[in-house]
Motif scaffolding. Sequence first.
Motif, PDB file in Angstrom:
ATOM      1  N   MET A   9       0.853  -1.256  -0.505  1.00 24.05           N
ATOM      2  CA  MET A   9      -0.241   0.003   0.054  1.00 24.05           C
ATOM      3  C   MET A   9       1.056   1.257   0.639  1.00 24.05           C
ATOM      4  N   ILE A  10       0.451   2.324  -0.894  1.00 23.01           N
ATOM      5  CA  ILE A  10       1.636   3.602  -0.874  1.00 23.01           C
ATOM      6  C   ILE A  10       0.318   3.992   0.401  1.00 23.01           C
ATOM      7  N   LYS A  11       0.926   5.048   0.639  1.00 24.05           N
ATOM      8  CA  LYS A  11       0.219   6.127   2.305  1.00 24.05           C
ATOM      9  C   LYS A  11       0.044   6.714   1.517  1.00 24.05           C
ATOM     10  N   PRO A  12      -1.508   8.407   2.314  1.00 25.61           N
ATOM     11  CA  PRO A  12      -1.480   9.441   2.021  1.00 25.61           C
ATOM     12  C   PRO A  12      -0.204   9.954   1.682  1.00 25.61           C
ATOM     13  N   THR A  13       1.186  10.424   2.438  1.00 24.07           N
ATOM     14  CA  THR A  13       1.532  11.095   2.500  1.00 24.07           C
ATOM     15  C   THR A  13       2.912  10.854   0.758  1.00 24.07           C
ATOM     16  N   ALA A  14       2.527   9.969   0.423  1.00 22.64           N
ATOM     17  CA  ALA A  14       3.583   9.707  -0.761  1.00 22.64           C
ATOM     18  C   ALA A  14       2.377   9.555  -1.859  1.00 22.64           C
ATOM     19  N   THR A  15       1.174   9.262  -1.651  1.00 21.76           N
ATOM     20  CA  THR A  15       0.494   9.580  -3.096  1.00 21.76           C
ATOM     21  C   THR A  15       0.051  11.163  -2.760  1.00 21.76           C
ATOM     22  N   ARG A  62      -2.970   7.585  15.756  1.00 20.55           N
ATOM     23  CA  ARG A  62      -2.310   8.432  15.064  1.00 20.55           C
ATOM     24  C   ARG A  62      -2.718   8.032  13.384  1.00 20.55           C
ATOM     25  N   LEU A  63      -2.503   6.047  13.327  1.00 19.54           N
ATOM     26  CA  LEU A  63      -2.172   5.767  12.419  1.00 19.54           C
ATOM     27  C   LEU A  63      -3.457   5.636  11.791  1.00 19.54           C
ATOM     28  N   ILE A  64      -4.616   5.418  12.390  1.00 18.13           N
ATOM     29  CA  ILE A  64      -6.161   5.658  11.786  1.00 18.13           C
ATOM     30  C   ILE A  64      -6.026   6.976  10.995  1.00 18.13           C
ATOM     31  N   ASP A  65      -5.910   8.156  11.802  1.00 16.59           N
ATOM     32  CA  ASP A  65      -5.648   9.597  11.272  1.00 16.59           C
ATOM     33  C   ASP A  65      -4.666   9.482  10.099  1.00 16.59           C
ATOM     34  N   PHE A  66      -4.135   9.058  10.015  1.00 15.85           N
ATOM     35  CA  PHE A  66      -3.251   9.485   9.296  1.00 15.85           C
ATOM     36  C   PHE A  66      -3.395   8.725   7.315  1.00 15.85           C
ATOM     37  N   MET A  67      -3.588   7.354   8.481  1.00 16.49           N
ATOM     38  CA  MET A  67      -4.496   6.033   6.857  1.00 16.49           C
ATOM     39  C   MET A  67      -5.639   6.909   6.049  1.00 16.49           C
ATOM     40  N   SER A  68      -6.389   7.315   7.092  1.00 16.06           N
ATOM     41  CA  SER A  68      -7.940   8.158   6.476  1.00 16.06           C
ATOM     42  C   SER A  68      -7.542   9.262   6.041  1.00 16.06           C
ATOM     43  N   GLY A  70      -6.248  10.837   3.117  1.00 16.24           N
ATOM     44  CA  GLY A  70      -5.557  10.936   1.948  1.00 16.24           C
ATOM     45  C   GLY A  70      -5.865   9.961   0.617  1.00 16.24           C
ATOM     46  N   PRO A  71      -5.765   9.516  -0.663  1.00 13.09           N
ATOM     47  CA  PRO A  71      -5.982   8.177  -1.282  1.00 13.09           C
ATOM     48  C   PRO A  71      -4.549   7.356  -0.661  1.00 13.09           C
ATOM     49  N   ILE A  72      -5.036   6.456  -0.945  1.00 10.94           N
ATOM     50  CA  ILE A  72      -3.926   4.950  -0.902  1.00 10.94           C
ATOM     51  C   ILE A  72      -4.080   4.738  -2.392  1.00 10.94           C
ATOM     52  N   VAL A  73      -3.083   3.958  -2.643  1.00 15.10           N
ATOM     53  CA  VAL A  73      -3.178   2.705  -3.816  1.00 15.10           C
ATOM     54  C   VAL A  73      -2.847   0.924  -2.840  1.00 15.10           C
ATOM     55  N   ALA A  74      -3.565   0.459  -3.439  1.00 13.84           N
ATOM     56  CA  ALA A  74      -3.568  -0.812  -2.978  1.00 13.84           C
ATOM     57  C   ALA A  74      -2.851  -1.384  -4.364  1.00 13.84           C
ATOM     58  N   MET A  75      -1.898  -2.444  -3.664  1.00 13.13           N
ATOM     59  CA  MET A  75      -1.345  -3.183  -5.207  1.00 13.13           C
ATOM     60  C   MET A  75      -1.028  -5.051  -3.788  1.00 13.13           C
ATOM     61  N   VAL A  76      -1.981  -6.044  -4.932  1.00  8.31           N
ATOM     62  CA  VAL A  76      -1.449  -7.189  -5.445  1.00  8.31           C
ATOM     63  C   VAL A  76       0.083  -7.429  -5.913  1.00  8.31           C
ATOM     64  N   LEU A  77       0.972  -7.941  -5.029  1.00 10.66           N
ATOM     65  CA  LEU A  77       2.338  -8.592  -5.916  1.00 10.66           C
ATOM     66  C   LEU A  77       2.948  -9.330  -6.685  1.00 10.66           C
ATOM     67  N   LYS A  78       3.328 -10.192  -7.448  1.00  9.54           N
ATOM     68  CA  LYS A  78       4.084 -10.986  -7.870  1.00  9.54           C
ATOM     69  C   LYS A  78       5.452 -10.842  -7.844  1.00  9.54           C
ATOM     70  N   ALA A 115       5.623   6.357   3.889  1.00  6.51           N
ATOM     71  CA  ALA A 115       5.209   5.895   2.395  1.00  6.51           C
ATOM     72  C   ALA A 115       4.530   4.156   1.825  1.00  6.51           C
ATOM     73  N   VAL A 116       5.220   3.326   2.263  1.00  5.96           N
ATOM     74  CA  VAL A 116       3.993   2.564   2.325  1.00  5.96           C
ATOM     75  C   VAL A 116       3.911   1.114   3.188  1.00  5.96           C
ATOM     76  N   HIS A 117       3.566   0.792   3.053  1.00  5.25           N
ATOM     77  CA  HIS A 117       3.137  -1.061   3.881  1.00  5.25           C
ATOM     78  C   HIS A 117       3.274  -2.119   3.391  1.00  5.25           C
ATOM     79  N   GLY A 118       4.146  -3.198   4.230  1.00 11.36           N
ATOM     80  CA  GLY A 118       4.047  -4.538   2.561  1.00 11.36           C
ATOM     81  C   GLY A 118       3.687  -5.497   3.648  1.00 11.36           C
ATOM     82  N   SER A 119       3.066  -6.291   3.099  1.00  9.25           N
ATOM     83  CA  SER A 119       3.157  -7.651   4.716  1.00  9.25           C
ATOM     84  C   SER A 119       4.185  -7.833   4.629  1.00  9.25           C
TER      85      SER A 119
END
Length: 142
Positions: A9-15, A62-68, A70-78, A115-119
């Motif tokens: 997931m690309i997080k709000p500040t990065a987008t 704080r995390l919830i406020d930040f993650m909500s 602005g826009p995020i980009v969710a991706m599945v990567l292979k 910037a990003v989240h990863g599993s």
Amino acid sequence: MNGNITFSMIKPTATQNNHTGHIINMITNAGFHVIAIKMLHLSKDQAKAFYGVHEGKEFFERLIDFMSSGPIVAMVLKKENAVEDYRKLMGATDPAKAAEGTIRKLYATSMTMNAVHGSDSDENASLESRFFFSDFEVFKQL
């Protein structure tokens, strides 16, 4: 699916800072295939549901406020060894401790706005991917 997919997931500040294209380019240049992608704005309830494992921790609200915020980009990567390889590409959670050339070293602004989240495991990659994508939305042929 185990072993060859991860969730990102690309997080709000990065987008909001227009880093989405640069980050996706880094991901694909590292050999990952984007097999599902969407941009959306999480509600507080959706962010709480996704990050529920952290509920009760001092940084949760704080995390919830930040993650909500602005826009995020969710991706599945292979890619073979996807979870471990993507975690290396992301860099340390604290951008000050992230290795040079990692996504977080280049684009994070703080531990929360990193910037990003990863599993962190194959199991969580599957769970997190299914949170955002139906089977119909994930391209499995790559």
